[in-house]
Motif scaffolding. Structure first.
Motif, PDB file in Angstrom:
ATOM      1  N   UNK A   1     -26.586 -19.854   9.225  1.00 22.20           N
ATOM      2  CA  UNK A   1     -26.045 -18.727   8.467  1.00 22.20           C
ATOM      3  C   UNK A   1     -25.191 -19.172   7.299  1.00 22.20           C
ATOM      4  N   UNK A   2     -24.428 -20.242   7.493  1.00 22.31           N
ATOM      5  CA  UNK A   2     -23.627 -20.776   6.389  1.00 22.31           C
ATOM      6  C   UNK A   2     -24.536 -21.269   5.272  1.00 22.31           C
ATOM      7  N   UNK A   3     -25.617 -21.962   5.627  1.00 20.78           N
ATOM      8  CA  UNK A   3     -26.546 -22.461   4.609  1.00 20.78           C
ATOM      9  C   UNK A   3     -27.142 -21.313   3.801  1.00 20.78           C
ATOM     10  N   UNK A   4     -27.459 -20.213   4.472  1.00 21.60           N
ATOM     11  CA  UNK A   4     -28.014 -19.061   3.760  1.00 21.60           C
ATOM     12  C   UNK A   4     -27.021 -18.509   2.741  1.00 21.60           C
TER      13      UNK A   4
ATOM     14  N   UNK B   1     -15.798 -19.338  -2.913  1.00 15.87           N
ATOM     15  CA  UNK B   1     -16.615 -18.998  -1.746  1.00 15.87           C
ATOM     16  C   UNK B   1     -17.371 -20.230  -1.245  1.00 15.87           C
ATOM     17  N   UNK B   2     -17.870 -21.022  -2.168  1.00 18.57           N
ATOM     18  CA  UNK B   2     -18.578 -22.239  -1.775  1.00 18.57           C
ATOM     19  C   UNK B   2     -17.649 -23.175  -1.008  1.00 18.57           C
ATOM     20  N   UNK B   3     -16.428 -23.342  -1.492  1.00 17.71           N
ATOM     21  CA  UNK B   3     -15.472 -24.216  -0.802  1.00 17.71           C
ATOM     22  C   UNK B   3     -15.183 -23.703   0.600  1.00 17.71           C
ATOM     23  N   UNK B   4     -15.022 -22.396   0.727  1.00 11.96           N
ATOM     24  CA  UNK B   4     -14.767 -21.826   2.042  1.00 11.96           C
ATOM     25  C   UNK B   4     -15.937 -22.019   2.996  1.00 11.96           C
ATOM     26  N   UNK B   5     -17.145 -21.862   2.488  1.00 10.50           N
ATOM     27  CA  UNK B   5     -18.326 -22.034   3.338  1.00 10.50           C
ATOM     28  C   UNK B   5     -18.474 -23.481   3.789  1.00 10.50           C
ATOM     29  N   UNK B   6     -18.240 -24.427   2.880  1.00  8.00           N
ATOM     30  CA  UNK B   6     -18.325 -25.833   3.266  1.00  8.00           C
ATOM     31  C   UNK B   6     -17.238 -26.196   4.272  1.00  8.00           C
TER      32      UNK B   6
END
Length: 714
Positions: free
Chosen positions: A231-234, A314-319
């Motif tokens: 889900x994170x990758x999506x 958002x990208x930083x949070x997802x990583x």
């Protein structure tokens, strides 16, 4: 492409061997299961029953290797039941004059229709047909026919039991699929540094989704670190596109573009590290050059602004969440919009899949369906090969229709490449195995052991190439049938000749009655256009109603669009291997126009990805007019898809009017990042639709009013 070039390329493909092998332990497990059925049946029931039992166990084992991330025991049982049924009915029909060809035609037609369910069902159904031909040689009594059918089914049951009691490589396939997804995201981030409008490859995402579909029992035993990462990758995918896009993200030139490239490079290195950790199971080690927690806040230099800065955060949070998921194995690192309790993609049991499969088959019961045409062609070819073999007078005439059944596929490239591979593999396999029998004169127990060894080789080379696998299968059948009486040398010559006969009939039939993928490219493009429009509309509607529960609708639309694009790419790949002049599949539209139209639809889908990257939170301020534009977009793309198939003009005047109304409403509203994203994205959507109109103009897809408007504009 000329016929000569097409045949040359398909022959080369069929004879090409890869270095990839199936997991040796899984191959050995399948062979052991066959041995557990073959040797006891040989001791208790004799050679003929042993042949039926071994065939059932072998084919049931093959079914578990077909596109399976975790072999399902129920699939082996279902394959065994199908094999037992075909064997029982075959023996009964063999005792009635003229009944066996009729049964053969009906069963072959059903095997062809099984491709509507999927490749696995199509392959297994074709294998049941081949077992019927090999095992059923002489009529027997009803009890004996029932016995042969039961031992075939027993082979599937034993395969299921061995799979359950001997688990091998648990979760390896899931790890590989998930790691490939993060590796593709890393490559995507690097491509975006050079080409901000690059597209991501959907194949790893689709594979990871299939791998994540589990039964409730499997989900309870899934490693914790594999939960949530897909889900994170999506969600990472659209944020990367939003950072790189020059219209919505960082400017095309200048310090912010340099910062965006640095962020993308850091993200790529971080996702490479994630891919390695997922693949190996080792602890995550992020490189020092990729501080995932500070991607949007550099110590020095320019910062990203506006929508690009928001996407980078958002990208930083997802990583960060992905790293936490690997470090702690936390199930609740992310709430993913998936189906099923506990955040799992639940795989339904076969009993619940049966109604769905029947509906899929029913939809294909129409003359213009490619699956229906394949079923008719398969039935005709198998029966014709069977009758020709009987007419020639060969004792082992079943080899010709069996070859035809195993060669035939719904598309040209697979049929011809498999035909060449089947011929070459059969000649080598029959020659080697017959030489062994002639020189060594092995007893029945040695023959049975050699057959099991060849089965293990066939399982091991499933990924290597069909030619090499056919060598193993042909040797296996020769050793297995060597348990019965007959002259091995005469039988070998017959099998080679019948392979030529069956393969020639199959290839000639496809050449005379083809199902060209080129003719279906227009249909695939129309499906992608409609799906991309639904996806963009579903995302846009969230901006006006951010509090409404629309996550499932967006997710479903994304999957439909991804699948439609994947099917188009597969159709293009198959069409490129077909002989003749390559057209667009649309009357009056050249291949160049079609390529431009495909690029326009791709741009439409990409804008939807950018919108998804900035989806508002539930407490965000609504964007007025977004839902109305979304509805017009969905309707217009659906009508345009229908127009493509019916040779009517494609026009988007209603979308232009909706976009003008949206601009008026946004002009009077306070400025915000969300509204600026919607304004810019709807302009990009309209440009994509204009490009589609322009690409199809000249192919009968532009109205006189549109042409006049373009002329006036110039």
């Amino acid at each position: 492409m000329s016929w000569f070039a097409a045949l040359r390329d398909t022959a080369r493909t069929g004879l090409t061997l890869d270095r990839a092998l199936t997991d040796p332990k899984r191959a050995a497990r399948g062979a052991v299961a066959v041995a557990l059925v073959l040797f006891p049946t040989l001791a208790l029931g004799g050679a003929r029953l042993a042949t039926s039992a071994a065939m059932g166990a072998f084919i049931a084992g093959t079914a578990t290797f077909q596109r399976s991330f975790r072999p399902r025991p129920t699939l082996a049982v279902a394959a065994g039941i199908g094999l037992g049924t075909s064997t029982f009915l075959g023996y009964l029909a063999a005792g009635v004059t003229g009944a066996f060809p009729v049964l053969l035609a009906v069963w072959a037609f059903g095997a062809g229709l099984a491709w509507a369910i999927g490749p696995t069902a199509g392959v297994v159904a074709a294998n049941t047909l081949s077992v019927m031909l090999v095992v059923v040689q002489l009529p027997v009594s009803v009890p004996a026919a029932l016995g042969h059918g039961l031992v075939c089914a027993l082979g599937g049951a034993v395969q299921a039991a061995v799979i359950t009691l001997w688990p091998i490589g648990s979760w390896t396939a899931q790890r590989e699929a998930l790691a490939d997804t993060y590796a593709e995201l890393a490559d995507y981030a690097r491509r975006l540094r050079q080409d901000p409008t690059s597209h991501v490859d959907p194949a790893p995402f689709m594979t990871a989704r299939h791998a994540a579909a589990l039964t409730p029992w499997q989900d309870r035993r899934r490693p914790p670190e594999l939960r949530g990462l897909r889900g994170i990758a999506e969600r990472v995918r659209p944020t990367l596109a939003a950072i790189a896009d020059p219209k919505v993200g960082a400017p095309e030139e200048g310090p912010e573009r340099d910062r965006a490239r640095a962020v993308l490079a850091a993200a790529a290195e971080a996702m490479d590290a994630l891919a390695r950790a997922v693949r190996t199971g080792d602890p995550l080690r992020l490189p020092r050059s990729a501080p995932a927690l500070t991607l949007a806040a550099p110590a020095d230099g320019p910062e990203l602004q506006g929508a690009a800065r928001r996407a980078a955060r958002r990208l930083a949070g997802l990583l960060r969440k992905a790293a936490d998921a690997l470090d702690r194995g936390d199930e609740d690192t992310i709430s993913t919009p998936v189906v099923g309790a506990g955040g799992a993609l639940l795989k339904p049991p076969l009993s619940r899949m049966l109604p769905v499969a029947l509906r899929a088959v029913r939809r294909q019961l129409q003359p213009h369906s490619a699956v229906f045409q394949h079923a008719v062609r398969l039935a005709g070819v198998v029966v014709l090969a069977y009758l020709l073999a009987r007419l020639v007078g060969f004792e082992h005439g079943y080899w010709a229709p069996m070859t035809a059944a195993m060669v035939m596929r719904p598309d040209f490239a697979q049929t011809y490449s498999r035909g060449v591979a089947r011929l070459a593999g059969t000649m080598v396999g029959v020659a080697v195995s017959t030489l062994v029998v002639q020189l060594a004169h092995p007893g029945e127990w040695v023959l049975a052991a050699l057959a099991v060894l060849c089965i293990g080789g066939a399982y091991l080379t499933l990924r290597t190439g069909y030619a090499l696998m056919t060598v193993c299968i042909s040797s296996y059948v020769v050793f297995l049938l060597g348990l019965q009486e007959g002259n091995p040398l005469v039988t070998a010559f017959e099998r080679v000749g019948l392979t030529f006969l069956g393969g020639s009939v199959a290839l000639l039939a496809y050449a005379l009655f083809p199902t060209w993928q080129t003719a279906r490219l227009g249909e695939r493009l129309a499906e992608w256009l409609a799906a991309a429009g639904r996806y963009a509309g579903a995302v846009l509607a969230v901006y006006e109603n951010p509090g409404a529960p629309r996550g499932r609708e967006v997710r479903s639309a994304l999957l439909d669009s991804r699948e439609a694009r994947s099917e188009l790419l597969q159709a293009m790949q198959r069409a490129d291997a077909e002989p003749g002049r390559h057209a667009s599949g649309l009357p009056g539209v050249s291949r160049r126009q079609w390529d431009r139209a495909r690029a326009a639809v791709g741009h439409l889908g990409r804008v939807a990805v950018l919108l998804e990257a900035h989806l508002p939170t539930a407490d965000a301020e609504p964007v007025p007019g977004a839902a109305g534009f979304a509805e017009e977009l969905r309707l217009a793309t659906a009508l345009a898809a229908a127009a493509l198939l019916t040779e009517r003009p494609v026009e988007f005047d209603a979308v232009r009017e909706a976009q003008a109304r949206l601009e008026e409403r946004l002009a009077g509203a306070p400025a915000s990042v969300q509204r600026e994203v919607v304004r810019t994205s709807t302009r990009l959507l309209l440009q994509a639709l204009k490009d589609l109109e322009r690409a199809l103009r000249g192919g009968g897809s532009a109205t006189a009013e549109q042409r006049a408007r373009e002329s006036t504009a110039r």
